[in-house]
Scaffold this active site. Structure first.
Site, PDB file in Angstrom:
ATOM      1  CB  SER A 187      -0.967   0.002   1.184  1.00 53.71           C
ATOM      2  OG  SER A 187      -0.285  -0.293   2.385  1.00 53.71           O
ATOM      3  CG  HIS A 215      -3.939  -0.834  -2.094  1.00 49.65           C
ATOM      4  ND1 HIS A 215      -4.492   0.403  -2.340  1.00 49.65           N
ATOM      5  CD2 HIS A 215      -3.569  -0.826  -0.801  1.00 49.65           C
ATOM      6  CE1 HIS A 215      -4.443   1.133  -1.244  1.00 49.65           C
ATOM      7  NE2 HIS A 215      -3.886   0.410  -0.288  1.00 49.65           N
ATOM      8  CE  LYS A 246      -7.257   0.544   1.020  1.00 45.45           C
ATOM      9  NZ  LYS A 246      -6.538  -0.450   1.810  1.00 45.45           N
TER      10      LYS A 246
HETATM   11  C1  LIG Z   1      -6.562  -0.618   3.274  1.00 48.78           C
HETATM   12  C2  LIG Z   1      -5.917  -1.930   3.509  1.00 48.78           C
HETATM   13  C3  LIG Z   1      -6.516  -2.866   4.356  1.00 48.78           C
HETATM   14  C4  LIG Z   1      -7.736  -2.544   5.147  1.00 48.78           C
HETATM   15  O1  LIG Z   1      -8.876  -2.477   4.371  1.00 48.78           O
HETATM   16  P1  LIG Z   1     -10.168  -1.678   4.939  1.00 48.78           P
HETATM   17  O2  LIG Z   1     -11.272  -2.274   4.174  1.00 48.78           O
HETATM   18  O3  LIG Z   1      -9.929  -0.236   4.681  1.00 48.78           O
HETATM   19  O4  LIG Z   1     -10.242  -1.977   6.408  1.00 48.78           O
HETATM   20  C5  LIG Z   1      -5.913  -4.103   4.467  1.00 48.78           C
HETATM   21  N1  LIG Z   1      -4.777  -4.398   3.815  1.00 48.78           N
HETATM   22  C6  LIG Z   1      -4.170  -3.513   3.009  1.00 48.78           C
HETATM   23  C7  LIG Z   1      -2.923  -3.899   2.297  1.00 48.78           C
HETATM   24  C8  LIG Z   1      -4.720  -2.247   2.847  1.00 48.78           C
HETATM   25  O5  LIG Z   1      -4.100  -1.357   2.070  1.00 48.78           O
END
Ligand SMILES: *Cc1c(COP(=O)(O)O)cnc(C)c1O
Length: 403
Positions: A187, A215, A246
């Site tokens: 991320s 992602h 996302k």
């Molecule tokens: C954003 C993210 C999460 C968490 O996801 P949410 O649905 O926002 O709780 C988990 N793992 C990675 C790699 C992320 O970037």
């Protein structure tokens, strides 16, 4: 007892906040007053937004909006209970079936967030006699899940297959289970996890293979099916986590795998057992989003077209966009590596003043000395918006001596 003599037991927090302010990494939350879009109103100012994870522009997609409204009219605003008590609605089951079909796996369980999907799954699958072999840049939710499991955590250097093998080999004669785990897309740097080589290792050492596609969902693979599809490693990843927060545009996380895996998580994953399920509107929105992924693949094409253009232009300006002392991005996440945390935050503030929302990220989210501005493309940015953002980045970057 009088309150007059009471010393505030939280006074140490004020000291810690003062320290953040001295370091220049204290922030105020920026507040979005419009919808989450490429051109947003934030803190009363119209800015080009290159900070959100709204990869495909689905936060405002008319079909998703209508699905949410229709579900609210039909089913109300809340589910009223955790899934295992009385909070499993038909729309929750429908979403899980929809995702399982999309990912071509036996079954799927939806969690409240990607964070709880990771932490709940890792902590349910492993116990104190087990081993978790984890990339050093894996997401915080994996790290927390690993800690909660009480398994022994063996960290390998970022994407270093030889080191991952060393860690696996060091425990191969131990009776405990082994879990090999990586982010699909990292991320903070935007690089892709080395799935095929990790799958080979998992097979060689009899480890459970797990990926976090937060992602990559909606971004990589056919119609956004994620890294398993991108690398064609179908059937070789035991536990696939994705997010609905996302690219999918709403909120939630999910785990895909065998029927037994999902049935086990229904019984043992603590966020599933102890935290209320999504409002019907969220489930309906996500169902509609997976339909859009299949019906509007041009969104993903546009996302990648914007990504290629923006990355090339950022490099031309002369920014360090990774690949030197940090990993090289391969996805719509492109970091501008600044190094110093204070300077990074100043860069972000100055960009905002000149009409560009790009978040500064410093320690502890990234390593000390590797602070950065993280830019994220979406399918809905226009070329004109991108050019304007690039102009501003160049002007402010030169002024601050970053470009
Ligand atoms: C954003 C993210 C999460 C968490 O996801 P949410 O649905 O926002 O709780 C988990 N793992 C990675 C790699 C992320 O970037």
């Amino acid at each position: 007892m009088t309150t007059a003599t009471r010393v505030d037991p939280l006074s140490y927090l004020g000291d810690q906040i003062s320290q953040l302010k001295e370091k220049g990494t204290h922030f105020r939350l920026r507040v979005l007053q419009s919808e989450q879009e490429p051109l947003s109103t934030i803190d009363g100012k119209q800015v080009i937004n290159i900070a959100s994870n709204n990869y495909l522009g689905l936060t405002t997609h008319p079909k998703l909006r209508e699905a949410a409204l229709a579900a609210t009219r039909k089913y109300g605003v809340g589910s009223g209970a955790v899934r295992t008590v009385a909070g499993t609605m038909s729309i929750h089951m429908e979403l899980e079936e929809k995702i399982a079909r999309f990912k071509n796996v036996e079954a799927c369980v939806v969690f409240q967030s990607g964070f709880t999907a990771n932490s709940g799954t890792v902590s349910a699958l492993l116990g104190k006699d087990d081993f978790i072999i984890s990339d050093e840049l894996n997401h915080a939710s994996i790290i927390d899940g690993a800690r909660l499991s009480r398994a022994k955590i063996l960290v390998f250097r970022h994407k270093d297959i030889a080191h991952a093998e060393e860690q696996l080999a060091s425990v191969k004669d131990q009776p405990g289970r082994k879990l090999l785990i990586t982010d699909g897309v990292f991320s903070m740097d935007g690089d892709i996890g080395p799935l095929p080589a990790l799958c080979d290792l998992a097979e060689k050492y009899g480890a459970i293979m797990m990926i976090d596609d937060a992602h990559s969902s909606g971004v990589l693979g056919r119609n956004g099916r994620g890294t398993v599809d991108h690398f064609q490693v179908h059937g070789r990843v035991d536990v696939q986590v994705g997010t609905l927060s996302k690219a999918i545009g709403a909120l939630g996380g999910y785990v895909c795998g065998t029927r037994d895996l999902i049935d086990f998580l229904y019984h043992r994953a603590r966020p599933f057992l102890f935290s209320t399920s999504h409002p019907p509107a969220v489930a309906a929105t996500c169902i509609a989003a997976f339909e859009v992924l299949e019906q509007e693949p041009e969104r993903i094409e546009k996302l990648w077209e914007n990504t290629r253009y923006f990355k090339k232009e950022l490099g031309n300006i002369g920014f360090n966009i990774g690949g030197k002392n940090t990993p090289a991005s391969e996805t719509p996440i492109t970091p501008i590596i600044v190094g110093d945390g204070k300077l990074t935050m100043e860069f972000s503030r100055e960009l905002f003043k000149e009409g560009v929302m790009a978040t500064g990220i410093a320690f502890p989210t990234v390593a000390e000395g590797k602070a950065r501005i993280r830019t994220i493309m979406s399918a809905t940015h226009t070329r004109q918006q991108l050019d304007q953002a690039l102009d501003t980045l160049k002007r402010v970057g030169k002024r601050l001596g970053i470009a």
